[in-house]
Design a protein around this motif. Structure first.
Motif, PDB file in Angstrom:
ATOM      1  N   UNK A   1       6.544 -19.171 -15.537  1.00 20.35           N
ATOM      2  CA  UNK A   1       6.420 -17.842 -14.938  1.00 20.35           C
ATOM      3  C   UNK A   1       7.385 -16.883 -15.626  1.00 20.35           C
ATOM      4  N   UNK A   2       6.904 -15.712 -15.964  1.00 17.30           N
ATOM      5  CA  UNK A   2       7.788 -14.776 -16.653  1.00 17.30           C
ATOM      6  C   UNK A   2       8.822 -14.230 -15.679  1.00 17.30           C
ATOM      7  N   UNK A   3       9.760 -13.491 -16.213  1.00 15.83           N
ATOM      8  CA  UNK A   3      10.915 -13.090 -15.407  1.00 15.83           C
ATOM      9  C   UNK A   3      10.487 -12.260 -14.192  1.00 15.83           C
ATOM     10  N   UNK A   4      11.203 -12.435 -13.108  1.00 16.17           N
ATOM     11  CA  UNK A   4      10.949 -11.799 -11.805  1.00 16.17           C
ATOM     12  C   UNK A   4       9.940 -10.628 -11.840  1.00 16.17           C
ATOM     13  N   UNK A   5       8.730 -10.917 -11.414  1.00 13.79           N
ATOM     14  CA  UNK A   5       7.685  -9.900 -11.386  1.00 13.79           C
ATOM     15  C   UNK A   5       7.449  -9.444  -9.963  1.00 13.79           C
ATOM     16  N   UNK A   6       7.375  -8.163  -9.754  1.00  9.77           N
ATOM     17  CA  UNK A   6       7.083  -7.650  -8.420  1.00  9.77           C
ATOM     18  C   UNK A   6       5.936  -6.663  -8.518  1.00  9.77           C
ATOM     19  N   UNK A   7       4.938  -6.849  -7.676  1.00  7.38           N
ATOM     20  CA  UNK A   7       3.841  -5.881  -7.584  1.00  7.38           C
ATOM     21  C   UNK A   7       3.772  -5.433  -6.131  1.00  7.38           C
ATOM     22  N   UNK A   8       3.876  -4.154  -5.898  1.00  4.82           N
ATOM     23  CA  UNK A   8       3.954  -3.658  -4.517  1.00  4.82           C
ATOM     24  C   UNK A   8       2.945  -2.551  -4.257  1.00  4.82           C
ATOM     25  N   UNK A   9       2.317  -2.614  -3.088  1.00  2.81           N
ATOM     26  CA  UNK A   9       1.493  -1.496  -2.611  1.00  2.81           C
ATOM     27  C   UNK A   9       2.188  -0.906  -1.393  1.00  2.81           C
ATOM     28  N   UNK A  10       2.289   0.400  -1.361  1.00  3.02           N
ATOM     29  CA  UNK A  10       2.924   1.089  -0.232  1.00  3.02           C
ATOM     30  C   UNK A  10       1.849   1.811   0.567  1.00  3.02           C
ATOM     31  N   UNK A  11       1.961   1.762   1.895  1.00  7.70           N
ATOM     32  CA  UNK A  11       1.037   2.497   2.748  1.00  7.70           C
ATOM     33  C   UNK A  11       1.368   3.984   2.646  1.00  7.70           C
ATOM     34  N   UNK A  12       0.457   4.796   2.105  1.00  4.94           N
ATOM     35  CA  UNK A  12       0.766   6.217   1.881  1.00  4.94           C
ATOM     36  C   UNK A  12       0.998   6.998   3.179  1.00  4.94           C
ATOM     37  N   UNK A  13       0.446   6.485   4.307  1.00  2.00           N
ATOM     38  CA  UNK A  13       0.592   7.224   5.571  1.00  2.00           C
ATOM     39  C   UNK A  13       1.996   7.159   6.151  1.00  2.00           C
ATOM     40  N   UNK A  14       2.663   5.990   5.988  1.00  2.00           N
ATOM     41  CA  UNK A  14       3.986   5.874   6.626  1.00  2.00           C
ATOM     42  C   UNK A  14       5.079   5.368   5.694  1.00  2.00           C
ATOM     43  N   UNK A  15       4.734   5.103   4.430  1.00  2.00           N
ATOM     44  CA  UNK A  15       5.756   4.638   3.486  1.00  2.00           C
ATOM     45  C   UNK A  15       6.162   3.191   3.673  1.00  2.00           C
ATOM     46  N   UNK A  16       5.495   2.475   4.614  1.00  2.00           N
ATOM     47  CA  UNK A  16       5.786   1.045   4.825  1.00  2.00           C
ATOM     48  C   UNK A  16       5.248   0.212   3.673  1.00  2.00           C
ATOM     49  N   UNK A  17       5.888  -0.925   3.437  1.00  2.00           N
ATOM     50  CA  UNK A  17       5.309  -1.880   2.517  1.00  2.00           C
ATOM     51  C   UNK A  17       3.959  -2.320   3.088  1.00  2.00           C
ATOM     52  N   UNK A  18       2.909  -2.302   2.264  1.00  2.00           N
ATOM     53  CA  UNK A  18       1.605  -2.772   2.729  1.00  2.00           C
ATOM     54  C   UNK A  18       1.379  -4.196   2.242  1.00  2.00           C
ATOM     55  N   UNK A  19       1.593  -4.399   0.933  1.00  2.00           N
ATOM     56  CA  UNK A  19       1.305  -5.697   0.331  1.00  2.00           C
ATOM     57  C   UNK A  19       2.190  -5.864  -0.898  1.00  2.00           C
ATOM     58  N   UNK A  20       2.741  -7.063  -1.052  1.00  2.00           N
ATOM     59  CA  UNK A  20       3.659  -7.281  -2.175  1.00  2.00           C
ATOM     60  C   UNK A  20       3.486  -8.692  -2.711  1.00  2.00           C
ATOM     61  N   UNK A  21       3.502  -8.791  -4.018  1.00  2.00           N
ATOM     62  CA  UNK A  21       3.434 -10.070  -4.701  1.00  2.00           C
ATOM     63  C   UNK A  21       4.703 -10.198  -5.516  1.00  2.00           C
ATOM     64  N   UNK A  22       5.434 -11.278  -5.316  1.00  2.00           N
ATOM     65  CA  UNK A  22       6.744 -11.405  -5.946  1.00  2.00           C
ATOM     66  C   UNK A  22       6.895 -12.783  -6.592  1.00  2.00           C
ATOM     67  N   UNK A  23       7.100 -12.817  -7.902  1.00  2.00           N
ATOM     68  CA  UNK A  23       7.438 -14.091  -8.555  1.00  2.00           C
ATOM     69  C   UNK A  23       8.948 -14.192  -8.577  1.00  2.00           C
ATOM     70  N   UNK A  24       9.491 -15.339  -8.193  1.00  2.00           N
ATOM     71  CA  UNK A  24      10.958 -15.468  -8.209  1.00  2.00           C
ATOM     72  C   UNK A  24      11.380 -16.702  -9.001  1.00  2.00           C
ATOM     73  N   UNK A  25      12.518 -16.597  -9.656  1.00  2.00           N
ATOM     74  CA  UNK A  25      13.022 -17.703 -10.475  1.00  2.00           C
ATOM     75  C   UNK A  25      14.389 -18.175 -10.009  1.00  2.00           C
ATOM     76  N   UNK A  26      14.821 -17.650  -8.863  1.00  2.00           N
ATOM     77  CA  UNK A  26      16.054 -18.148  -8.242  1.00  2.00           C
ATOM     78  C   UNK A  26      16.000 -17.766  -6.769  1.00  2.00           C
ATOM     79  N   UNK A  27      17.076 -18.018  -6.042  1.00  2.00           N
ATOM     80  CA  UNK A  27      17.053 -17.807  -4.587  1.00  2.00           C
ATOM     81  C   UNK A  27      17.634 -16.461  -4.172  1.00  2.00           C
ATOM     82  N   UNK A  28      17.846 -15.547  -5.131  1.00  2.00           N
ATOM     83  CA  UNK A  28      18.578 -14.318  -4.791  1.00  2.00           C
ATOM     84  C   UNK A  28      17.863 -13.467  -3.728  1.00  2.00           C
ATOM     85  N   UNK A  29      16.537 -13.630  -3.615  1.00  2.00           N
ATOM     86  CA  UNK A  29      15.802 -12.841  -2.613  1.00  2.00           C
ATOM     87  C   UNK A  29      15.983 -13.378  -1.197  1.00  2.00           C
TER      88      UNK A  29
END
Length: 292
Positions: A1-29
């Motif tokens: 897996x390549x280095x920490x990849x994050x793909x995020x969709x934000x709900x435009x109505x309220x600025x909340x996170x809607x959907x997120x895909x996160x590749x992680x290579x350590x436990x920092x999250x």
């Protein structure tokens, strides 16, 4: 897996996170306490360690899928470096309560107070997950027509695959000699399900099951890794969250239905267990703002 990849969709109505895909290579999250206002599915493909969730600690191995509900406190302590991928989604994006019939993951993957919050991932499931995650990754990068709908379809496949697997594993556990929980614990689960709105103390259940409070407490700790009081509290909180989430009932009405005459006492109880007030929970997670 390549280095920490994050793909995020934000709900435009309220600025909340809607959907997120996160590749992680350590436990920092996940090495500090998380209390998110969205669902988290964390597939640990490499490494092992301990997960602290709610009132309990459990060991997880490589190829485990961890599942957490909004505001469920959790953190990971690793004994071997972890890698993997996480899917996080807000109830506004996909509400598992409203779609219970379609995915049946509530009470299996999420909000299962009697089981550790993870599922062991088999070779077959792993193939499905990889395929679905690749599709999600492609889709999240293309802001095409009906992007949300397609992502939700992939998410459903992921949730259904994981739920079937967890159910299968629970069935297998039942058939292994010596792993069966004592009959009294099945009765305890049934008793909590039937009475949590009216009976809130450990003593009530000991009385119901005709067993000493001390013996029941010991069994609960041994098999569920939680105190009986914790189990009862968690069950009440899950119901309260569901009501805040799905209905427009006032906090006072919800408190009353759950056996609390004093709305303020109930709000304090909720905040102690969910870390936010019922009102804030509703505003950040719930569907209370929508017409019930």
């Amino acid at each position: 897996m390549s280095h920490q990849h994050v793909h995020t969709l934000i709900n435009p109505q309220n600025g909340n996170l809607a959907f997120k895909l996160l590749s992680f290579e350590n436990n920092s999250h996940f090495d500090h306490l998380q209390r998110n206002n969205y669902f988290s599915l964390i597939w640990v493909t490499k490494g092992r360690g301990k997960v602290k969730a709610d009132f309990a600690e459990h060991h997880f191995e490589e190829n485990s899928l961890l599942a957490f509900s909004p505001y469920q406190p959790f953190m990971l302590c690793v004994s071997e470096p972890i890698e993997g991928i996480a899917i996080q989604f807000h109830p506004d994006f996909y509400c598992i309560h409203m779609h219970q019939k379609e995915v049946a993951c509530n009470g299996v993957l999420f909000n299962n107070i009697y089981q550790p919050p993870f599922t062991a991932i088999t070779e077959e499931a792993s193939v499905v997950f990889k395929m679905v995650l690749d599709q999600m990754k492609t889709e999240i990068q293309n802001a095409e027509l009906a992007q949300y709908e397609l992502l939700i379809s992939y998410l459903k496949i992921f949730l259904i695959t994981a739920s079937r697997l967890k159910n299968q594993q629970l069935e297998e556990m039942k058939s292994i000699p010596n792993s069966k929980e004592p009959f009294i614990l099945q009765n305890l689960k049934d008793a909590i399900e039937m009475n949590f709105k009216t009976k809130h103390s450990a003593g009530n259940y000991a009385e119901l099951l005709n067993i000493s409070a001390k013996a029941l407490a010991k069994l609960s700790k041994h098999y569920f890794n939680k105190t009986l009081t914790d189990l009862i509290s968690e069950r009440i909180i899950i119901e309260a969250k569901r009501e805040l989430y799905m209905t427009n009932k006032t906090v006072k009405e919800i408190a009353y239905e759950l056996g609390y005459d004093d709305e303020h006492y109930f709000s304090r109880f909720f905040k102690t267990n969910a870390d936010v007030s019922p009102q804030i929970y509703r505003e950040t997670v719930g569907f209370g703002k929508m017409e019930a």
